[in-house]
Design a protein around this motif. Sequence first.
Motif, PDB file in Angstrom:
ATOM      1  N   ASP A  86       1.583  11.686  -1.163  1.00 40.78           N
ATOM      2  CA  ASP A  86       0.962  12.975  -0.831  1.00 40.78           C
ATOM      3  C   ASP A  86      -0.472  12.816  -0.324  1.00 40.78           C
ATOM      4  OD1 ASP A  86       3.302  14.243  -1.677  1.00 40.78           O
ATOM      5  OD2 ASP A  86       2.567  14.437  -3.735  1.00 40.78           O
ATOM      6  N   GLY A  87      -0.728  11.764   0.438  1.00 36.77           N
ATOM      7  CA  GLY A  87      -2.055  11.536   1.005  1.00 36.77           C
ATOM      8  C   GLY A  87      -2.984  10.705   0.143  1.00 36.77           C
ATOM      9  N   ASN A  88      -2.613  10.415  -1.108  1.00 32.56           N
ATOM     10  CA  ASN A  88      -3.420   9.546  -1.981  1.00 32.56           C
ATOM     11  C   ASN A  88      -2.919   8.116  -1.852  1.00 32.56           C
ATOM     12  OD1 ASN A  88      -4.778  11.811  -2.984  1.00 32.56           O
ATOM     13  ND2 ASN A  88      -3.208  12.148  -4.524  1.00 32.56           N
ATOM     14  N   ASN A  89      -3.842   7.167  -1.629  1.00 34.96           N
ATOM     15  CA  ASN A  89      -3.454   5.764  -1.411  1.00 34.96           C
ATOM     16  C   ASN A  89      -3.591   4.948  -2.684  1.00 34.96           C
ATOM     17  OD1 ASN A  89      -2.892   6.154   1.334  1.00 34.96           O
ATOM     18  ND2 ASN A  89      -5.062   5.972   1.834  1.00 34.96           N
ATOM     19  N   VAL A 120       5.402   3.736   2.199  1.00 33.73           N
ATOM     20  CA  VAL A 120       5.074   2.377   1.755  1.00 33.73           C
ATOM     21  C   VAL A 120       4.763   1.506   2.959  1.00 33.73           C
ATOM     22  CG1 VAL A 120       5.889   0.371   0.476  1.00 33.73           C
ATOM     23  CG2 VAL A 120       6.599   2.647  -0.230  1.00 33.73           C
ATOM     24  N   THR A 121       3.619   0.811   2.903  1.00 29.20           N
ATOM     25  CA  THR A 121       3.209  -0.097   3.963  1.00 29.20           C
ATOM     26  C   THR A 121       3.052  -1.491   3.383  1.00 29.20           C
ATOM     27  OG1 THR A 121       1.992   1.722   4.955  1.00 29.20           O
ATOM     28  CG2 THR A 121       1.498  -0.472   5.766  1.00 29.20           C
ATOM     29  N   LYS A 160       5.062  -0.218   8.310  1.00 33.69           N
ATOM     30  CA  LYS A 160       5.640   0.832   7.487  1.00 33.69           C
ATOM     31  C   LYS A 160       7.040   0.399   7.067  1.00 33.69           C
ATOM     32  CE  LYS A 160       4.743   4.974   8.799  1.00 33.69           C
ATOM     33  NZ  LYS A 160       4.768   6.297   9.448  1.00 33.69           N
ATOM     34  N   VAL A 161       7.250   0.277   5.776  1.00 33.47           N
ATOM     35  CA  VAL A 161       8.516  -0.229   5.251  1.00 33.47           C
ATOM     36  C   VAL A 161       9.441   0.907   4.832  1.00 33.47           C
ATOM     37  CG1 VAL A 161       9.545  -1.623   3.410  1.00 33.47           C
ATOM     38  CG2 VAL A 161       7.383  -2.307   4.412  1.00 33.47           C
ATOM     39  N   SER A 176       0.866  -1.166   0.000  1.00 34.76           N
ATOM     40  CA  SER A 176       0.000   0.000   0.000  1.00 34.76           C
ATOM     41  C   SER A 176       0.908   1.222   0.000  1.00 34.76           C
ATOM     42  CB  SER A 176      -0.900  -0.008   1.233  1.00 34.76           C
ATOM     43  OG  SER A 176      -1.693   1.147   1.257  1.00 34.76           O
ATOM     44  N   VAL A 177       0.723   2.087  -0.989  1.00 35.25           N
ATOM     45  CA  VAL A 177       1.586   3.250  -1.146  1.00 35.25           C
ATOM     46  C   VAL A 177       0.755   4.516  -0.956  1.00 35.25           C
ATOM     47  CG1 VAL A 177       3.154   4.463  -2.704  1.00 35.25           C
ATOM     48  CG2 VAL A 177       2.993   1.988  -2.806  1.00 35.25           C
ATOM     49  N   SER A 178       1.256   5.402  -0.127  1.00 37.97           N
ATOM     50  CA  SER A 178       0.617   6.695   0.074  1.00 37.97           C
ATOM     51  C   SER A 178       1.516   7.764  -0.525  1.00 37.97           C
ATOM     52  CB  SER A 178       0.403   6.953   1.565  1.00 37.97           C
ATOM     53  OG  SER A 178      -0.091   8.251   1.761  1.00 37.97           O
TER      54      SER A 178
END
Length: 112
Positions: free
Chosen positions: A49-52, A88-89, A94-95, A45-47
Motif C-alpha cells: 500500500d505504498g509503504n516500502n 515485490v521487487t 518486479k517479481v 523490497s516489498v511495497s
Amino acid sequence: MKKLFVALFGAVMMTGCGVGSYSISSGKADEAMLSFVSPDKTQISVSVDGNNYDVYTVKTKAWRKDRKIKKTAQNTIVLAPGKHDIEVTMDGNKVCTKKVFISTQEHKVIEL
C-alpha cells in the motif's frame, strides 16, 4: 446457641472477603503477518500500500520441511488486517504483484 452464633459469625466473615467486581479483558492483537519464501534466501523490497519494506525471503526447503518459525518471524511484515496491494521487487526486477486479504492473526506466506 453459642456454637450456632460462632458458626454464623464465621460464615459471614468468610463470605465477606473479596467483595467487588473485577474486569479482565483479553484477546488477540489486531494485526496480520506477511512472509515470503523462495528457493534461496534473498533480499527483496516489498511495497505494501505504498509503504516500502526491505526483508529477506525464507528458504522454501526450510519452510516446507519443518516450518522454521524463528526464521520466518525475523522476516515478517506486520500489517493491519484487511485488503492490501503488494508489489515485490528482487534485484531491481518486479517479481510479484498481488492483492491479498489478510484476517486478524493470520500469517500469509507468499511463494516467489
